[in-house]
Scaffold this active site. Structure first.
Site, PDB file in Angstrom:
ATOM      1  N   ASP A   1       1.297  -1.155   0.295  1.00  0.00           N
ATOM      2  CA  ASP A   1       0.087  -0.329   0.018  1.00  0.00           C
ATOM      3  C   ASP A   1       0.982   1.502   0.018  1.00  0.00           C
ATOM      4  O   ASP A   1       0.356   2.833   0.889  1.00  0.00           O
ATOM      5  CB  ASP A   1      -1.251   0.108   1.262  1.00  0.00           C
ATOM      6  CG  ASP A   1      -1.721  -1.238   1.248  1.00  0.00           C
ATOM      7  OD1 ASP A   1      -2.248  -1.968   0.034  1.00  0.00           O
ATOM      8  OD2 ASP A   1      -2.899  -1.156   2.010  1.00  0.00           O
TER       9      ASP A   1
ATOM     10  N   ASP B   1      -0.206  -4.234  -3.890  1.00  0.00           N
ATOM     11  CA  ASP B   1      -1.175  -3.423  -3.984  1.00  0.00           C
ATOM     12  C   ASP B   1      -0.582  -1.572  -3.687  1.00  0.00           C
ATOM     13  O   ASP B   1      -1.593  -1.325  -3.205  1.00  0.00           O
ATOM     14  CB  ASP B   1      -2.713  -3.739  -3.224  1.00  0.00           C
ATOM     15  CG  ASP B   1      -3.191  -4.826  -2.714  1.00  0.00           C
ATOM     16  OD1 ASP B   1      -2.866  -5.462  -4.224  1.00  0.00           O
ATOM     17  OD2 ASP B   1      -4.237  -5.378  -2.041  1.00  0.00           O
TER      18      ASP B   1
END
Length: 330
Positions: A168, A191
């Protein structure tokens, strides 16, 4: 009593005078070694006037600035410019699994974890903000989600910056906000570019540090464009062998890679659905990519390969015409 009142008035006058002294387009200088007016970036941000109608530069000299920074919603038209991209570093080390005493206790009496969205190193809530020639890093151990850059404002520009982290790394946090990354380096594990904003990545280097997913777009259904990577290059850390281009954090996630260099480590199927229902809704596309990972014959059936006619209108002007026209390079 009169003397006390006079002292208070005088002090207020000094504070007002100091605030007004920065109410101009002059550049502010920050140096961690004490050779400039400000030692911390936060202090320079603090003296900027709300809703400025002029361009204000905060020039940050080489150094490591351990700061958890927020550019608040009422600040606009600020440019934070580093002296040297690789040697001007903003760093912090929060991760999602840190226990925070300031949060309410759980039923068992334990402190709650701070969660992903409090882990940022830099949060930009203001609009019309530019970052140039600077590194933003979340330096936490790989112990959970750890955001380096968290954006909420509109019309944000990032030029020749580095964004370092693990899971992230970049959170683009608000739908219908527009972000432009040019010539940036972005690294992470899982991600590491995620969220609902509309973001264009031009000539950026994307470095994958684990067998995982590059993007996790959560583009709303009513937003035409999400993440667009144009003329970018993906590379991988040694030992990484299987990387997905993305998976949809929300069902209508939009991601397009076009004119990009894709390495052999990109999985042949390219994309992951995350949830079965997303196969019907996710907007995942590619166009004119190259490299060992660009072959499309084994891509998932629910992704699209675009042609020249499909991409002729995918321009900065079109993509960023959401609430009004905005061209980040003009």
């Amino acid at each position: 009593m009169k003397k006390l009142i006079c002292i208070i008035i005088a002090l207020c006058g000094i504070a007002t005078s100091q605030a007004k002294s920065y109410d101009n387009p002059d550049t502010l200088f920050v140096a961690r070694d004490g050779t400039a007016e400000f030692r911390n970036i936060a202090d320079a941000i603090e003296v900027c006037r709300a809703f400025m109608d002029y361009h204000k530069v905060i020039f940050v000299k080489k150094g490591t600035y351990k700061e958890k920074l927020v550019i608040p919603q009422w600040l606009t038209h600020i440019e934070i410019c580093g002296e040297d991209r690789d040697q001007t570093v903003i760093t912090w080390d929060d991760h999602a699994n840190i226990k925070a005493d300031i949060t309410p206790l759980t039923a068992t009496g334990d402190a709650k974890k701070i969660g992903t969205f409090r882990t940022f190193t830099l949060k930009i809530q203001g609009s019309s903000i530019t970052l140039k020639n600077i590194t933003v890093e979340n330096n936490s151990a790989r112990l959970g989600q750890a955001v380096a850059l968290h954006t909420e404002g509109d019309r944000l520009v990032f030029v020749n910056c580095r964004f370092l982290g693990h899971q992230d790394t970049i959170y683009t946090g608000n739908a219908k906000t527009r972000l432009y990354f040019k010539g940036c380096y972005i690294e992470g594990t899982t991600d590491f570019i995620f969220g609902p904003s509309t973001a264009w990545f031009e000539q950026c280097d994307i470095f994958c540090k684990a067998n995982s997913y590059i993007t996790a777009a959560s583009t709303p259904q009513d937003v035409a464009y999400g993440y667009i990577f144009n003329n970018c290059r993906i590379t991988c850390q040694e030992g990484v062998t299987k990387v997905y281009l993305g998976r949809p954090w929300r069902d209508y996630g939009y991601t397009l890679f076009m004119n990009c260099e894709l390495p052999a480590q990109i999985r042949p199927e390219g994309w992951h659905h995350w949830r079965e229902e997303a196969k019907q809704t996710a907007r995942y596309m590619e166009y004119n990519n190259r490299g060992d990972g660009a072959a499309t014959d084994r891509r998932v059936a629910w992704s699209r390969q675009l042609g020249k006619k499909d991409v002729k209108d995918i321009t900065l002007d079109r993509v960023f015409s959401i609430s009004e026209t905005w061209h980040p390079e003009q």
